[in-house]
Design an enzyme around this catalytic site. Structure first.
Site, PDB file in Angstrom:
ATOM      1  N   GLY A  46       1.490   5.707   0.344  1.00  0.00           N
ATOM      2  CA  GLY A  46       0.812   6.780   0.921  1.00  0.00           C
ATOM      3  C   GLY A  46       0.207   6.358   2.220  1.00  0.00           C
TER       4      GLY A  46
ATOM      5  N   ILE B  65       0.817  -1.277  -0.019  1.00  0.00           N
ATOM      6  CA  ILE B  65      -0.162   0.055  -0.028  1.00  0.00           C
ATOM      7  C   ILE B  65       0.808   1.358  -0.132  1.00  0.00           C
ATOM      8  CG2 ILE B  65      -1.868   1.207   1.177  1.00  0.00           C
ATOM      9  CD1 ILE B  65      -2.398  -1.377   2.760  1.00  0.00           C
TER      10      ILE B  65
ATOM     11  N   SER C 168       1.269   7.112   5.482  1.00  0.00           N
ATOM     12  CA  SER C 168       1.624   7.986   6.721  1.00  0.00           C
ATOM     13  C   SER C 168       0.458   8.653   7.213  1.00  0.00           C
ATOM     14  CB  SER C 168       2.760   8.935   6.258  1.00  0.00           C
ATOM     15  OG  SER C 168       2.237   9.926   5.426  1.00  0.00           O
ATOM     16  N   SER C 169      -0.628   8.582   6.608  1.00  0.00           N
ATOM     17  CA  SER C 169      -1.674   9.370   7.305  1.00  0.00           C
ATOM     18  C   SER C 169      -2.920   8.753   6.305  1.00  0.00           C
ATOM     19  CB  SER C 169      -1.674  10.796   7.213  1.00  0.00           C
ATOM     20  OG  SER C 169      -1.419  11.386   5.805  1.00  0.00           O
ATOM     21  N   GLY C 170      -4.193   9.411   6.945  1.00  0.00           N
ATOM     22  CA  GLY C 170      -5.486   9.238   6.060  1.00  0.00           C
ATOM     23  C   GLY C 170      -5.913   8.025   5.616  1.00  0.00           C
TER      24      GLY C 170
ATOM     25  N   SER D  46     -10.720   9.364  -7.163  1.00  0.00           N
ATOM     26  CA  SER D  46     -11.489  10.204  -6.331  1.00  0.00           C
ATOM     27  C   SER D  46     -12.689  10.755  -7.161  1.00  0.00           C
ATOM     28  CB  SER D  46     -10.643  11.758  -6.375  1.00  0.00           C
ATOM     29  OG  SER D  46     -11.318  12.952  -5.946  1.00  0.00           O
TER      30      SER D  46
ATOM     31  N   GLY E  27      -4.621   5.670   3.471  1.00  0.00           N
ATOM     32  CA  GLY E  27      -3.584   4.953   3.427  1.00  0.00           C
ATOM     33  C   GLY E  27      -3.314   4.348   4.651  1.00  0.00           C
TER      34      GLY E  27
ATOM     35  N   TYR F 269      -5.378  18.586 -10.761  1.00  0.00           N
ATOM     36  CA  TYR F 269      -5.783  17.479  -9.948  1.00  0.00           C
ATOM     37  C   TYR F 269      -6.549  16.362 -10.721  1.00  0.00           C
ATOM     38  CZ  TYR F 269      -7.403  14.631  -6.061  1.00  0.00           C
ATOM     39  OH  TYR F 269      -7.684  13.466  -5.162  1.00  0.00           O
TER      40      TYR F 269
END
Length: 277
Positions: free
Chosen positions: A9, A7, A11-13, A137, A15, A150
């Site tokens: 990303g 996986i 470090s936060s959120g 997204s 993920g 984005y």
């Protein structure tokens, strides 16, 4: 033997939450991030959940880093059963006043990073008849004001994965895209907007941008949690026959549904014009 998932990303959120929940679901989790010095929150969450995760460095914008991470998983575990492309970066601006370099940077993280990891992982996912899950997204379906860079990157990811899905399926690999809406995480903070500078940069677009930012603040005030969004990602990993496209909330399903049923584009344009009026 338990399946192995890599996986990005984490470090936060979403993920971070996905790494913990995947471990709870029985996966051996290789949780990657660009800066492993930021692994404290993940390790704390894993400890509280009573699971273990293997934290490793992976910078999706660095092809050598991607290859090293995938090779390391195979060397240490002997298999790779699933990949979750989650690493991403937001950006706000509009093309007339923005720097083209910003568009390239957003594409590197959100699109080419996905391409690099997917390319490196596919031989191993073929061997395991594995899963390729990509967090996109609602902005990969519906273009949104002041999100040209984005949304362009997320549209590109969706187009790539929609095209890849039948090709991969013929080789036993399941491809899914997961579309969150507003999620209460560090993602918005990581956009790193200098409000004073960006309003000055906007010029004639400043009034519309002010209205957009007000609307965005309201939407994130009612955002779903990272844990809620991560449950949809883990379901895509564990479901017997996951759909190609899944959303993480009822709001996201309704929002993307407008676009998917909007043959001439008028419904989406009417909606998003209201965001900046």
């Amino acid at each position: 033997m338990s399946p192995v998932v890599l996986i990005t990303g984490t470090s936060s959120g979403i993920g971070l939450a996905t790494a913990v929940q995947a471990a709870q679901a029985g996966y051996r989790v290789v949780a990657t991030m660009r800066d492993t010095a930021k692994d404290g929150r993940l390790k704390e969450a894993a400890s509280e959940a009573g699971v273990e995760v293997d934290v490793r460095r992976l910078d999706v914008t660095d092809a050598a880093s991607v290859r090293a991470a995938v090779d390391g998983v195979i060397a240490d575990y002997g298999q790779l059963d699933a990949v979750v492309n989650n690493a991403g970066a937001g950006h706000v601006g509009t093309v007339e006043t923005d720097d083209v370099a910003n568009f390239r940077s957003v594409m590197e993280v959100n699109f080419f990073g996905v391409v690099e990891l997917t390319k490196a992982a596919l031989p191993h996912l073929r061997a395991s008849s594995g899963r390729l899950v990509t967090v996109t997204s609602v902005g990969g379906v519906v273009g949104q004001p002041f999100n040209e860079a984005y949304c362009a990157a997320k549209f590109a990811v969706e187009g790539m994965m929609e095209s890849l899905a039948p090709v991969a399926a013929a080789q036993g690999v399941t491809v899914t895209v997961v579309e969150p809406g507003a999620v209460a995480s560090e993602f918005v903070n990581n956009v790193q907007i200098d409000r004073g500078a960006i309003f000055e940069q906007m010029g004639v677009y400043a009034g519309s941008f002010k209205n957009y930012m007000g609307r965005t603040g309201d939407s994130f005030a009612a955002a779903q949690t990272s844990d809620e969004a991560a449950r949809t990602v883990v379901e895509a990993l564990t479901a017997q026959n996951p759909a190609f496209r899944v959303q993480t909330s009822e709001w996201a399903r309704e929002f993307t549904g407008r676009k998917l049923a909007d043959n001439d584009g008028s419904a989406v344009q009417e909606l998003t014009r209201g965001w900046i009026a």
